[in-house]
Design a protein around this motif. Structure first.
Motif, PDB file in Angstrom:
ATOM      1  N   GLY A  24      40.260 -97.670-145.646  1.00  0.00           N
ATOM      2  CA  GLY A  24      40.725 -98.511-144.723  1.00  0.00           C
ATOM      3  C   GLY A  24      39.801 -99.370-144.058  1.00  0.00           C
ATOM      4  N   LYS A  25      38.653 -99.736-144.527  1.00  0.00           N
ATOM      5  CA  LYS A  25      37.595-100.449-143.706  1.00  0.00           C
ATOM      6  C   LYS A  25      37.068-101.553-144.862  1.00  0.00           C
ATOM      7  CE  LYS A  25      33.767 -99.725-141.253  1.00  0.00           C
ATOM      8  NZ  LYS A  25      32.438 -98.895-140.793  1.00  0.00           N
ATOM      9  N   SER A  26      37.134-102.662-144.372  1.00  0.00           N
ATOM     10  CA  SER A  26      36.628-103.788-145.108  1.00  0.00           C
ATOM     11  C   SER A  26      35.028-103.809-145.073  1.00  0.00           C
ATOM     12  CB  SER A  26      37.211-105.150-144.638  1.00  0.00           C
ATOM     13  OG  SER A  26      36.689-106.094-145.392  1.00  0.00           O
ATOM     14  N   GLN A  27      34.578-104.040-146.371  1.00  0.00           N
ATOM     15  CA  GLN A  27      33.082-103.907-146.478  1.00  0.00           C
ATOM     16  C   GLN A  27      32.529-105.064-147.467  1.00  0.00           C
ATOM     17  OE1 GLN A  27      31.594-100.584-147.849  1.00  0.00           O
ATOM     18  NE2 GLN A  27      31.930 -99.350-145.993  1.00  0.00           N
ATOM     19  N   PRO A  28      31.649-105.752-146.959  1.00  0.00           N
ATOM     20  CA  PRO A  28      31.123-106.867-147.846  1.00  0.00           C
ATOM     21  C   PRO A  28      30.591-106.456-149.513  1.00  0.00           C
ATOM     22  CG  PRO A  28      29.788-106.650-146.166  1.00  0.00           C
ATOM     23  CD  PRO A  28      30.689-106.034-145.795  1.00  0.00           C
ATOM     24  N   LEU A  29      31.014-106.799-150.313  1.00  0.00           N
ATOM     25  CA  LEU A  29      30.348-106.446-151.771  1.00  0.00           C
ATOM     26  C   LEU A  29      28.704-106.789-151.537  1.00  0.00           C
ATOM     27  CD1 LEU A  29      32.204-107.884-154.695  1.00  0.00           C
ATOM     28  CD2 LEU A  29      32.249-105.522-153.883  1.00  0.00           C
ATOM     29  N   PRO A  30      27.859-105.699-151.963  1.00  0.00           N
ATOM     30  CA  PRO A  30      26.522-105.954-152.182  1.00  0.00           C
ATOM     31  C   PRO A  30      26.038-106.915-152.988  1.00  0.00           C
ATOM     32  CG  PRO A  30      26.945-103.725-152.942  1.00  0.00           C
ATOM     33  CD  PRO A  30      28.351-104.418-152.833  1.00  0.00           C
TER      34      PRO A  30
END
Ligand code: AKG
Length: 208
Positions: free
Chosen positions: A60-66
């Motif tokens: 449910g949390k948006s995270q930038p791709l590494p």
């Protein structure tokens, strides 16, 4: 006059290192491009590719791709992975040159490429297979690297008794992932706390 063929003439790319594993087959060409090509291709790709920072939603949390990514290819060859839909940007002349080299080695054609830009050792890609439904099953995938050397790991999808495989992907190398490799194996570029220079990787693919 008889022209003498040297080993180099007979095998202009050298012979690849064969990596034959249960349910999979890879070939690694360690240095396909000249030093001058490697450095000019790296600089040009870094500058001219339309790099984008995508995000994925985890729990449910948006995270930038590494890493930064880009998708180029023939018209209408769109691609969706990890819930991210990508429309192809048209080929650049340099991408076409690199694609032609990959096609000669793999003896197939490609109609698209996913580019990854690993800015530091903190960038990577976690375990996955390039087995999305739009990719033609069993078609080779050619992975071309420029910049820092990074570890590339493979593990069998279901049989944990089979040893993992570790390859060092150096600048100017081309790794071919062949046959049933995507069906049975996962791969990753692990993150590292060690200092590493940036790296650009291109995986040429065939979208149905
Ligand atoms: O950077 C690499 O060598 C691997 C890239 C990769 O796994 C992918 O694009 O699917």
């Amino acid at each position: 006059m008889i022209e003498q063929l040297s080993l180099f003439d007979t095998y202009p790319h050298g012979s690849p290192e064969e990596i034959i594993v249960p349910d999979g087959h890879l070939q690694l060409y360690r240095s396909i491009f000249s030093d001058a090509q490697v450095s000019s291709y790296y600089n040009q790709l870094k500058k001219e590719i339309r790099w984008q920072q995508d995000s994925i939603t985890l729990f449910g949390k948006s995270q930038p791709l590494p890493r930064l990514t880009a998708w180029y290819g023939d018209p209408e060859r769109s691609y969706t992975y990890s819930g991210i839909a990508m429309e192809p940007t048209p080929w650049t002349p340099l991408l076409q040159t690199i694609k032609a080299k990959a096609e000669t080695l793999a003896k197939v054609t490609f109609n698209s490429v996913l580019l990854n830009f690993y800015r530091t050792g903190e960038d990577g890609v976690s375990w996955h297979a390039d087995d999305e439904p739009e990719l033609k099953k069993g078609h080779p995938i050619a992975s071309v690297s420029f910049g820092a050397t990074r570890r590339f790991l493979l593990k069998h999808k279901t049989d944990s008794t089979i040893d993992k495989v570790e390859l060092m992907l150096t600048s100017g190398s081309v790794l071919l992932m062949l046959d049933t490799t995507q069906e049975y194996w996962l791969h990753q570029i692990p993150k590292t706390k060690k200092f590493v220079n940036p790296r650009i990787n291109l995986t040429f693919r065939f979208i149905k």
